[in-house]
Design a protein around this motif. Structure first.
Motif, PDB file in Angstrom:
ATOM      1  N   VAL A  76       3.435  33.620  48.647  1.00  0.00           N
ATOM      2  CA  VAL A  76       4.184  34.359  47.487  1.00  0.00           C
ATOM      3  C   VAL A  76       4.994  32.427  47.102  1.00  0.00           C
ATOM      4  O   VAL A  76       4.471  32.435  47.840  1.00  0.00           O
ATOM      5  CB  VAL A  76       4.605  34.564  48.771  1.00  0.00           C
ATOM      6  N   VAL A  77       4.835  32.603  46.021  1.00  0.00           N
ATOM      7  CA  VAL A  77       5.838  31.981  45.686  1.00  0.00           C
ATOM      8  C   VAL A  77       7.291  32.142  45.419  1.00  0.00           C
ATOM      9  O   VAL A  77       7.911  32.864  44.364  1.00  0.00           O
ATOM     10  CB  VAL A  77       5.328  30.919  44.976  1.00  0.00           C
ATOM     11  N   ASP A  78       8.408  31.884  46.373  1.00  0.00           N
ATOM     12  CA  ASP A  78       9.878  32.114  45.636  1.00  0.00           C
ATOM     13  C   ASP A  78      10.627  30.799  46.658  1.00  0.00           C
ATOM     14  O   ASP A  78       9.940  30.354  47.793  1.00  0.00           O
ATOM     15  CB  ASP A  78       9.928  33.113  46.297  1.00  0.00           C
ATOM     16  N   ASP A  79      11.617  30.444  45.916  1.00  0.00           N
ATOM     17  CA  ASP A  79      12.662  29.799  46.156  1.00  0.00           C
ATOM     18  C   ASP A  79      13.445  30.228  46.875  1.00  0.00           C
ATOM     19  O   ASP A  79      14.050  28.872  48.402  1.00  0.00           O
ATOM     20  CB  ASP A  79      13.542  28.976  45.259  1.00  0.00           C
ATOM     21  N   HIS A  80      13.656  30.744  47.587  1.00  0.00           N
ATOM     22  CA  HIS A  80      14.149  31.883  48.806  1.00  0.00           C
ATOM     23  C   HIS A  80      13.241  32.068  50.408  1.00  0.00           C
ATOM     24  O   HIS A  80      12.412  32.739  50.163  1.00  0.00           O
ATOM     25  CB  HIS A  80      15.344  32.490  48.685  1.00  0.00           C
ATOM     26  N   LYS A  81      13.775  31.095  51.204  1.00  0.00           N
ATOM     27  CA  LYS A  81      13.265  31.770  52.390  1.00  0.00           C
ATOM     28  C   LYS A  81      13.370  32.845  52.718  1.00  0.00           C
ATOM     29  O   LYS A  81      11.960  33.585  53.254  1.00  0.00           O
ATOM     30  CB  LYS A  81      12.775  30.534  54.218  1.00  0.00           C
ATOM     31  N   MET A  82      13.942  33.786  53.224  1.00  0.00           N
ATOM     32  CA  MET A  82      14.360  34.676  52.969  1.00  0.00           C
ATOM     33  C   MET A  82      13.324  35.702  52.444  1.00  0.00           C
ATOM     34  O   MET A  82      13.581  36.683  52.839  1.00  0.00           O
ATOM     35  CB  MET A  82      15.983  34.799  53.069  1.00  0.00           C
ATOM     36  N   ILE A  83      13.418  35.840  51.192  1.00  0.00           N
ATOM     37  CA  ILE A  83      12.868  36.630  50.241  1.00  0.00           C
ATOM     38  C   ILE A  83      11.620  36.788  50.642  1.00  0.00           C
ATOM     39  O   ILE A  83      10.268  37.268  50.299  1.00  0.00           O
ATOM     40  CB  ILE A  83      13.011  36.415  48.907  1.00  0.00           C
ATOM     41  N   ARG A  84      10.890  35.438  50.821  1.00  0.00           N
ATOM     42  CA  ARG A  84       9.793  34.864  51.132  1.00  0.00           C
ATOM     43  C   ARG A  84       8.938  36.025  52.765  1.00  0.00           C
ATOM     44  O   ARG A  84       8.258  36.915  52.948  1.00  0.00           O
ATOM     45  CB  ARG A  84       8.896  33.828  51.697  1.00  0.00           C
ATOM     46  N   GLU A  85       9.947  35.636  53.740  1.00  0.00           N
ATOM     47  CA  GLU A  85      10.296  36.804  54.460  1.00  0.00           C
ATOM     48  C   GLU A  85       9.804  37.572  54.204  1.00  0.00           C
ATOM     49  O   GLU A  85       9.376  38.615  55.405  1.00  0.00           O
ATOM     50  CB  GLU A  85      10.495  35.884  56.028  1.00  0.00           C
ATOM     51  N   ASP A 126       7.826  33.532  42.051  1.00  0.00           N
ATOM     52  CA  ASP A 126       9.306  33.777  40.866  1.00  0.00           C
ATOM     53  C   ASP A 126       9.082  32.627  39.944  1.00  0.00           C
ATOM     54  O   ASP A 126       9.079  31.948  39.733  1.00  0.00           O
ATOM     55  CB  ASP A 126       9.972  33.555  42.189  1.00  0.00           C
ATOM     56  N   ILE A 127      10.344  33.347  39.238  1.00  0.00           N
ATOM     57  CA  ILE A 127      10.883  32.443  37.934  1.00  0.00           C
ATOM     58  C   ILE A 127      11.470  31.657  38.236  1.00  0.00           C
ATOM     59  O   ILE A 127      11.774  30.848  37.354  1.00  0.00           O
ATOM     60  CB  ILE A 127      11.395  33.937  36.708  1.00  0.00           C
ATOM     61  N   ASN A 128      12.728  31.928  38.888  1.00  0.00           N
ATOM     62  CA  ASN A 128      13.380  30.712  39.424  1.00  0.00           C
ATOM     63  C   ASN A 128      12.655  29.985  40.150  1.00  0.00           C
ATOM     64  O   ASN A 128      12.827  30.703  41.644  1.00  0.00           O
ATOM     65  CB  ASN A 128      14.564  31.686  39.443  1.00  0.00           C
ATOM     66  N   ALA A 173      12.103  24.132  37.924  1.00  0.00           N
ATOM     67  CA  ALA A 173      11.430  24.180  37.270  1.00  0.00           C
ATOM     68  C   ALA A 173      11.474  25.333  36.873  1.00  0.00           C
ATOM     69  O   ALA A 173      11.969  26.345  37.499  1.00  0.00           O
ATOM     70  CB  ALA A 173       9.745  23.926  37.728  1.00  0.00           C
ATOM     71  N   SER A 174      10.549  26.107  36.434  1.00  0.00           N
ATOM     72  CA  SER A 174      10.042  27.815  36.197  1.00  0.00           C
ATOM     73  C   SER A 174       8.667  27.454  36.223  1.00  0.00           C
ATOM     74  O   SER A 174       7.988  27.858  35.635  1.00  0.00           O
ATOM     75  CB  SER A 174      10.799  28.108  34.491  1.00  0.00           C
ATOM     76  N   GLY A 175       9.523  29.251  36.800  1.00  0.00           N
ATOM     77  CA  GLY A 175       7.613  29.675  37.329  1.00  0.00           C
ATOM     78  C   GLY A 175       7.161  30.053  36.190  1.00  0.00           C
ATOM     79  O   GLY A 175       5.528  30.606  36.098  1.00  0.00           O
ATOM     80  N   LEU A 176       7.743  30.045  34.569  1.00  0.00           N
ATOM     81  CA  LEU A 176       7.015  30.075  33.157  1.00  0.00           C
ATOM     82  C   LEU A 176       6.012  29.266  32.967  1.00  0.00           C
ATOM     83  O   LEU A 176       4.852  29.209  32.945  1.00  0.00           O
ATOM     84  CB  LEU A 176       7.838  30.864  32.330  1.00  0.00           C
ATOM     85  N   ASP A 177       6.591  27.868  33.567  1.00  0.00           N
ATOM     86  CA  ASP A 177       5.839  27.002  33.171  1.00  0.00           C
ATOM     87  C   ASP A 177       4.011  26.970  35.066  1.00  0.00           C
ATOM     88  O   ASP A 177       3.517  26.753  34.161  1.00  0.00           O
ATOM     89  CB  ASP A 177       7.239  25.362  33.902  1.00  0.00           C
ATOM     90  N   PHE A 232      19.987  32.572  32.178  1.00  0.00           N
ATOM     91  CA  PHE A 232      18.674  33.098  30.483  1.00  0.00           C
ATOM     92  C   PHE A 232      17.561  31.341  30.055  1.00  0.00           C
ATOM     93  O   PHE A 232      16.919  31.647  29.532  1.00  0.00           O
ATOM     94  CB  PHE A 232      19.572  33.751  30.029  1.00  0.00           C
ATOM     95  N   VAL A 233      18.835  30.338  29.187  1.00  0.00           N
ATOM     96  CA  VAL A 233      18.455  29.415  29.516  1.00  0.00           C
ATOM     97  C   VAL A 233      17.676  28.684  29.607  1.00  0.00           C
ATOM     98  O   VAL A 233      16.775  28.194  29.874  1.00  0.00           O
ATOM     99  CB  VAL A 233      19.111  28.904  28.937  1.00  0.00           C
ATOM    100  N   LYS A 234      17.712  28.892  31.138  1.00  0.00           N
ATOM    101  CA  LYS A 234      16.672  28.089  32.569  1.00  0.00           C
ATOM    102  C   LYS A 234      15.588  28.750  32.315  1.00  0.00           C
ATOM    103  O   LYS A 234      14.504  28.255  32.512  1.00  0.00           O
ATOM    104  CB  LYS A 234      17.806  28.189  33.400  1.00  0.00           C
ATOM    105  N   GLU A 235      15.262  30.487  32.174  1.00  0.00           N
ATOM    106  CA  GLU A 235      13.997  30.548  32.605  1.00  0.00           C
ATOM    107  C   GLU A 235      13.363  30.953  30.729  1.00  0.00           C
ATOM    108  O   GLU A 235      12.404  31.107  31.071  1.00  0.00           O
ATOM    109  CB  GLU A 235      14.479  32.360  33.160  1.00  0.00           C
ATOM    110  N   GLU A 236      13.907  30.761  30.021  1.00  0.00           N
ATOM    111  CA  GLU A 236      13.454  31.086  28.254  1.00  0.00           C
ATOM    112  C   GLU A 236      12.409  29.660  28.059  1.00  0.00           C
ATOM    113  O   GLU A 236      11.556  29.962  27.373  1.00  0.00           O
ATOM    114  CB  GLU A 236      14.404  31.943  27.552  1.00  0.00           C
TER     115      GLU A 236
END
Length: 213
Positions: free
Chosen positions: A8-17, A56-58, A62-66, A205-209
Motif C-alpha cells: 500500500v502506497v499512500d502519503d496519509h498514515k491513516m489511509i494506509r492503516e 495513491d496518485i498524490n 512527486a506523483s504516483g503517475l511517475d 489537477f495540475v500536480k497530478e496531470e
C-alpha cells in the motif's frame, strides 16, 4: 489458494492503516508492506515484488503517475491499481495508459476495491463505477471527455503557472501587464475548460496531470 501479496502506497498514515485493516479480514490477501514516500515505495516494491500495488496518485514531492513506469521496470510482475480522491476520467485514462491495471477513487466501496484486485490479477483493466458513471453522463449529455493542460492557450498556461506559485489575480495582472479583470476572465475560462470547480481543484489537477509543470 495463493495469497495475493499487496503493498500500500499512500502519503496519509491513516489511509494506509485503513487499507491494512480492510485486507486483514480477507483470507486470500496479505499486506506485505506500506509506504508514504515515493523513493521508499519504489525501493520496497523492488525488494518485495508484490502481486499488487495500491498506489495513491498524490505523494509528497512527486506523483504516483511517475511511479508507474518505475514499478513496471523494477517489478514487472506487479499489477498496479491507481487510487485517487479525484474522479476526473482524464487521470484514470492517463494512469491506465502508463501501465496501471485498474483505477479506483477513495469513494469506491470496499467491494469494488476487491473487484479491482481480482480483475487486475486476471490481467484485465478495471475502472471504478464512479468514473464510468461520469463518462456515461458526459456521453449522454454530448460533452466531450475532460480536457487537459495541453488544451489551454499559451496565456492560460502562464496564468495557471502563476496561480500554482500562489499569486493573486492582481499580482498576476501586474506581472503579465494586463488588467485584473482580464485575469479573472482567464481563470474562469481555465476552470470551465478543465471542468474544475475552484482554484484548489485546479492546483491538484495540475500536480497530478503534469507534475513537472
Amino acid at each position: 489458494m495463493k495469497t495475493i501479496s499487496i503493498i500500500v502506497v499512500d502519503d496519509h498514515k491513516m489511509i494506509r492503516e485503513m487499507w491494512v485493516r480492510l485486507f486483514a479480514g480477507h483470507p486470500s490477501i496479505g499486506v506485505i508492506g506500506e509506504s508514504g514516500k515515493f523513493d521508499e515505495a519504489i525501493d520496497l516494491i523492488t525488494e518485495k515484488q508484490p502481486d499488487v500495488v495500491l498506489l495513491d496518485i498524490n505523494l509528497p514531492n512527486a506523483s504516483g503517475l511517475d511511479a508507474v513506469p518505475l514499478i513496471r521496470q523494477n517489478s514487472p510482475g506487479t499489477h498496479i491499481i491507481g487510487v485517487s480522491m479525484h474522479n476526473q476520467p482524464a487521470l484514470a485514462k492517463k494512469m491506465i495508459k502508463l501501465g496501471a491495471k485498474a483505477y479506483v477513487t477513495k469513494n469506491s466501496p470496499h467491494e469494488e476495491i476487491f473487484k479491482a484486485i481480482d480483475e487486475a490479477m486476471k490481467g484485465n483493466t478495471y475502472i471504478c463505477s464512479e468514473i464510468k458513471q461520469i463518462l456515461s453522463e458526459k456521453t449522454l449529455s454530448g460533452e466531450s471527455e475532460q480536457r487537459g493542460i495541453k488544451d489551454l492557450s499559451m496565456r492560460e498556461l502562464e496564468v495557471v503557472n502563476l496561480i500554482k506559485n500562489g499569486l493573486s489575480s492582481r499580482e498576476i495582472g501586474e506581472k503579465l501587464n494586463i488588467s485584473t479583470k482580464t485575469i479573472e476572465v482567464h481563470r474562469y475560462n481555465i476552470l470551465k475548460k478543465l471542468n474544475l470547480k475552484n482554484t484548489a481543484a485546479l492546483i491538484n489537477f495540475v500536480k497530478e496531470e503534469d507534475p513537472g509543470f
